[in-house]
Design a protein around this motif. Structure first.
Motif, PDB file in Angstrom:
ATOM      1  N   LYS A   3      40.664  35.857  44.593  1.00  0.00           N
ATOM      2  CA  LYS A   3      40.250  34.919  45.625  1.00  0.00           C
ATOM      3  C   LYS A   3      41.457  34.477  46.435  1.00  0.00           C
ATOM      4  O   LYS A   3      42.305  33.743  45.931  1.00  0.00           O
ATOM      5  CB  LYS A   3      39.563  33.698  44.996  1.00  0.00           C
ATOM      6  N   PRO A   4      41.591  34.936  47.676  1.00  0.00           N
ATOM      7  CA  PRO A   4      42.727  34.541  48.493  1.00  0.00           C
ATOM      8  C   PRO A   4      42.752  33.032  48.705  1.00  0.00           C
ATOM      9  O   PRO A   4      41.716  32.368  48.734  1.00  0.00           O
ATOM     10  CB  PRO A   4      42.475  35.281  49.819  1.00  0.00           C
ATOM     11  N   VAL A   5      43.939  32.486  48.857  1.00  0.00           N
ATOM     12  CA  VAL A   5      44.081  31.060  49.138  1.00  0.00           C
ATOM     13  C   VAL A   5      43.475  30.761  50.507  1.00  0.00           C
ATOM     14  O   VAL A   5      43.677  31.495  51.476  1.00  0.00           O
ATOM     15  CB  VAL A   5      45.570  30.655  49.124  1.00  0.00           C
ATOM     16  N   THR A   6      42.717  29.676  50.602  1.00  0.00           N
ATOM     17  CA  THR A   6      42.060  29.306  51.854  1.00  0.00           C
ATOM     18  C   THR A   6      42.682  28.041  52.437  1.00  0.00           C
ATOM     19  O   THR A   6      43.460  27.340  51.777  1.00  0.00           O
ATOM     20  CB  THR A   6      40.561  29.056  51.614  1.00  0.00           C
ATOM     21  N   ILE A   7      42.298  27.746  53.684  1.00  0.00           N
ATOM     22  CA  ILE A   7      42.740  26.510  54.328  1.00  0.00           C
ATOM     23  C   ILE A   7      42.270  25.299  53.524  1.00  0.00           C
ATOM     24  O   ILE A   7      42.990  24.306  53.388  1.00  0.00           O
ATOM     25  CB  ILE A   7      42.215  26.455  55.775  1.00  0.00           C
ATOM     26  N   LYS A   8      41.084  25.405  52.969  1.00  0.00           N
ATOM     27  CA  LYS A   8      40.546  24.315  52.156  1.00  0.00           C
ATOM     28  C   LYS A   8      41.425  24.046  50.935  1.00  0.00           C
ATOM     29  O   LYS A   8      41.655  22.890  50.547  1.00  0.00           O
ATOM     30  CB  LYS A   8      39.122  24.655  51.720  1.00  0.00           C
ATOM     31  N   LYS A  45      55.380  28.784  51.033  1.00  0.00           N
ATOM     32  CA  LYS A  45      55.667  28.751  49.596  1.00  0.00           C
ATOM     33  C   LYS A  45      54.633  29.538  48.795  1.00  0.00           C
ATOM     34  O   LYS A  45      54.970  30.248  47.843  1.00  0.00           O
ATOM     35  CB  LYS A  45      55.707  27.297  49.118  1.00  0.00           C
ATOM     36  N   ILE A  46      53.370  29.436  49.172  1.00  0.00           N
ATOM     37  CA  ILE A  46      52.310  30.135  48.422  1.00  0.00           C
ATOM     38  C   ILE A  46      51.928  31.466  49.059  1.00  0.00           C
ATOM     39  O   ILE A  46      50.950  32.097  48.682  1.00  0.00           O
ATOM     40  CB  ILE A  46      51.054  29.243  48.295  1.00  0.00           C
ATOM     41  N   ASN A  47      52.722  31.874  50.076  1.00  0.00           N
ATOM     42  CA  ASN A  47      52.508  33.170  50.735  1.00  0.00           C
ATOM     43  C   ASN A  47      51.139  33.263  51.410  1.00  0.00           C
ATOM     44  O   ASN A  47      50.477  34.294  51.402  1.00  0.00           O
ATOM     45  CB  ASN A  47      52.666  34.315  49.728  1.00  0.00           C
ATOM     46  N   PHE A  48      50.698  32.135  52.027  1.00  0.00           N
ATOM     47  CA  PHE A  48      49.406  32.102  52.708  1.00  0.00           C
ATOM     48  C   PHE A  48      49.512  32.735  54.087  1.00  0.00           C
ATOM     49  O   PHE A  48      50.463  32.516  54.819  1.00  0.00           O
ATOM     50  CB  PHE A  48      48.935  30.652  52.857  1.00  0.00           C
ATOM     51  N   LYS A  49      48.519  33.533  54.424  1.00  0.00           N
ATOM     52  CA  LYS A  49      48.392  34.083  55.771  1.00  0.00           C
ATOM     53  C   LYS A  49      46.949  33.904  56.205  1.00  0.00           C
ATOM     54  O   LYS A  49      46.020  34.144  55.426  1.00  0.00           O
ATOM     55  CB  LYS A  49      48.782  35.562  55.804  1.00  0.00           C
ATOM     56  N   ARG A  50      46.757  33.514  57.445  1.00  0.00           N
ATOM     57  CA  ARG A  50      45.386  33.312  57.946  1.00  0.00           C
ATOM     58  C   ARG A  50      44.616  34.626  57.866  1.00  0.00           C
ATOM     59  O   ARG A  50      45.127  35.684  58.199  1.00  0.00           O
ATOM     60  CB  ARG A  50      45.409  32.815  59.397  1.00  0.00           C
ATOM     61  N   ASN A  51      43.393  34.533  57.430  1.00  0.00           N
ATOM     62  CA  ASN A  51      42.582  35.720  57.183  1.00  0.00           C
ATOM     63  C   ASN A  51      41.201  35.561  57.794  1.00  0.00           C
ATOM     64  O   ASN A  51      40.244  35.229  57.107  1.00  0.00           O
ATOM     65  CB  ASN A  51      42.464  35.944  55.667  1.00  0.00           C
ATOM     66  N   PRO A  52      41.080  35.809  59.087  1.00  0.00           N
ATOM     67  CA  PRO A  52      39.794  35.611  59.742  1.00  0.00           C
ATOM     68  C   PRO A  52      38.693  36.527  59.220  1.00  0.00           C
ATOM     69  O   PRO A  52      37.522  36.181  59.251  1.00  0.00           O
ATOM     70  CB  PRO A  52      40.096  35.898  61.218  1.00  0.00           C
ATOM     71  N   ILE A  53      39.071  37.700  58.723  1.00  0.00           N
ATOM     72  CA  ILE A  53      38.058  38.617  58.215  1.00  0.00           C
ATOM     73  C   ILE A  53      37.340  38.013  57.015  1.00  0.00           C
ATOM     74  O   ILE A  53      36.122  38.121  56.862  1.00  0.00           O
ATOM     75  CB  ILE A  53      38.706  39.964  57.828  1.00  0.00           C
ATOM     76  N   ALA A  54      38.127  37.347  56.170  1.00  0.00           N
ATOM     77  CA  ALA A  54      37.538  36.793  54.943  1.00  0.00           C
ATOM     78  C   ALA A  54      36.505  35.720  55.228  1.00  0.00           C
ATOM     79  O   ALA A  54      35.604  35.491  54.417  1.00  0.00           O
ATOM     80  CB  ALA A  54      38.644  36.218  54.060  1.00  0.00           C
ATOM     81  N   LEU A  55      36.614  35.055  56.363  1.00  0.00           N
ATOM     82  CA  LEU A  55      35.691  33.963  56.673  1.00  0.00           C
ATOM     83  C   LEU A  55      34.250  34.435  56.790  1.00  0.00           C
ATOM     84  O   LEU A  55      33.314  33.685  56.546  1.00  0.00           O
ATOM     85  CB  LEU A  55      36.126  33.272  57.975  1.00  0.00           C
ATOM     86  N   SER A  56      34.088  35.675  57.186  1.00  0.00           N
ATOM     87  CA  SER A  56      32.724  36.184  57.405  1.00  0.00           C
ATOM     88  C   SER A  56      32.169  36.935  56.198  1.00  0.00           C
ATOM     89  O   SER A  56      31.041  37.406  56.224  1.00  0.00           O
ATOM     90  CB  SER A  56      32.715  37.115  58.623  1.00  0.00           C
ATOM     91  N   LEU A  57      32.959  37.067  55.164  1.00  0.00           N
ATOM     92  CA  LEU A  57      32.512  37.828  54.009  1.00  0.00           C
ATOM     93  C   LEU A  57      31.561  37.022  53.142  1.00  0.00           C
ATOM     94  O   LEU A  57      31.782  35.844  52.896  1.00  0.00           O
ATOM     95  CB  LEU A  57      33.714  38.258  53.154  1.00  0.00           C
ATOM     96  N   LYS A  58      30.525  37.662  52.670  1.00  0.00           N
ATOM     97  CA  LYS A  58      29.609  37.006  51.743  1.00  0.00           C
ATOM     98  C   LYS A  58      30.090  37.263  50.324  1.00  0.00           C
ATOM     99  O   LYS A  58      30.476  38.361  49.977  1.00  0.00           O
ATOM    100  CB  LYS A  58      28.190  37.556  51.913  1.00  0.00           C
TER     101      LYS A  58
END
Length: 335
Positions: A3-8, A45-58
């Motif tokens: 589970k990739p790290v999210t903005i939340k 620090k946590i190597n987060f990158k924005r991932n717009p593709i993941a937002l639409s994944l079910k």
């Protein structure tokens, strides 16, 4: 499941709203510099990158598999990719292929990019320059399924598939000995690779069987895996310059085999026998000629994919892993 790290997740960790974090990551002017820097520092620090593709994944599933190999143009890896695709598409998975070109930095970038595109798992053959495995170990610890093939990381607990490198190297070296060769040089890949150690053992096993002393001066390593032809040519030149030069070469990888043949021709040493690893279908056209160890690349790719999908689709945590070792095939010159 990974589970990739999210903005939340970032918002919760910093006790901020998700909208504040989102604006800070976008560089929004309405966010104070202090808050913006706090968010950016934590994201780095946590190597987060924005991932717009993941937002639409079910259900956080992309039905895609990431592949990391050193070079698609390498015949062995192109055959392995064919094996990967033969399984992946039938099982409903897309394949995303990336090349490390045997560079550590490129491997790190590719793996992080694949993870942040929310691939469901990764199949990888390590780059020749890779000595630090933190980038792989971290993602695996976070739950991203990873399977190794060919160049494996023996210390990681996961599925792996490779070939019987020791036996293949033994047969290739034994062939040279039976042709009357006694000073057999060994041109090896990067020293830390799993295949390098196993192929060196096979080479030494054959020498010992026939009472030929192992001479460390006849063993040389190409740390860039044959990517830099100058390195290969220097290795061959050094061996040929020995007071008693080699009467044969055992070369331990596909790309190195091509590089060594080119170097031997350049230095006018075409009469020296060469035996090595190569999956090329046109080895009989090579000059000098080469006897070769062929690996079951397609089968290796197929098995690695079955292994990865079994991890991805497992309903319960997996704590038992398998390492498959497949037989090689030795093809002497003219067969």
């Amino acid at each position: 499941m990974f589970k990739p790290v999210t903005i939340k997740d970032i918002a919760k960790a910093l006790n901020l709203s998700t909208s504040t974090v989102s604006r800070a990551l976008r560089g929004g002017y309405e966010i104070s510099e202090e808050t913006k820097q706090l968010v950016l520092n934590y994201a780095e620090k946590i190597n987060f990158k924005r991932n717009p593709i993941a937002l639409s994944l079910k259900e956080r599933r992309s039905y895609s598999i990431g592949i990391v190999v050193c070079e698609v143009a390498n015949v062995f890896f192109s055959q392995a990719i064919d094996g990967i695709e033969s399984v992946a598409y039938k099982r409903g998975y897309h394949v995303i292929i990336s090349q490390s070109h045997d560079r550590y930095e490129r491997e790190v970038t590719n793996i992080e990019h694949l993870a942040n595109r929310s691939v469901d798992g990764i199949i990888i053959s390590l780059a020749a320059e890779t000595k630090n495995y933190e980038h792989i170990e971290r993602l695996n610890a976070q739950g991203l399924p990873i399977v190794f093939f060919d160049r494996i990381l023996e210390s990681m607990e996961t599925h792996k598939v490779t070939s019987d490198n020791r036996q293949g190297a033994f047969e290739a070296t034994e062939y040279l000995i039976k042709r009357g060769c006694k000073r057999i040089a060994h041109v090896a890949n990067a020293e830390q690779l799993s295949i390098t150690a196993q192929r060196k053992i096979g080479y030494e096993d054959a020498l010992k069987k026939y009472g030929i002393p192992v001479n460390p001066d006849l063993i040389t390593y190409c740390e860039h895996g044959g990517r830099e032809q100058d390195e290969v040519e220097q290795a061959v030149a050094t061996l040929l310059a020995m007071p008693e030069k080699p009467d044969a070469f055992f070369v331990a990888s596909d790309r190195l085999s091509m590089g060594c043949l080119s170097a031997l021709k350049k230095y006018g040493a075409e009469n020296i026998l060469v035996s090595g690893f190569s999956n090329s279908d046109v080895v009989e056209l090579f000059e000098p000629s080469i006897s070769c160890v062929r690996q079951p690349a397609f089968e290796m790719g197929r098995i690695a994919t079955e292994m990865l999908i079994s991890l991805i689709e497992a309903k319960y945590p997996v704590d038992e892993y398998e390492t498959r070792i497949l037989n090689t095939e030795f093809k002497p010159i003219g067969t």
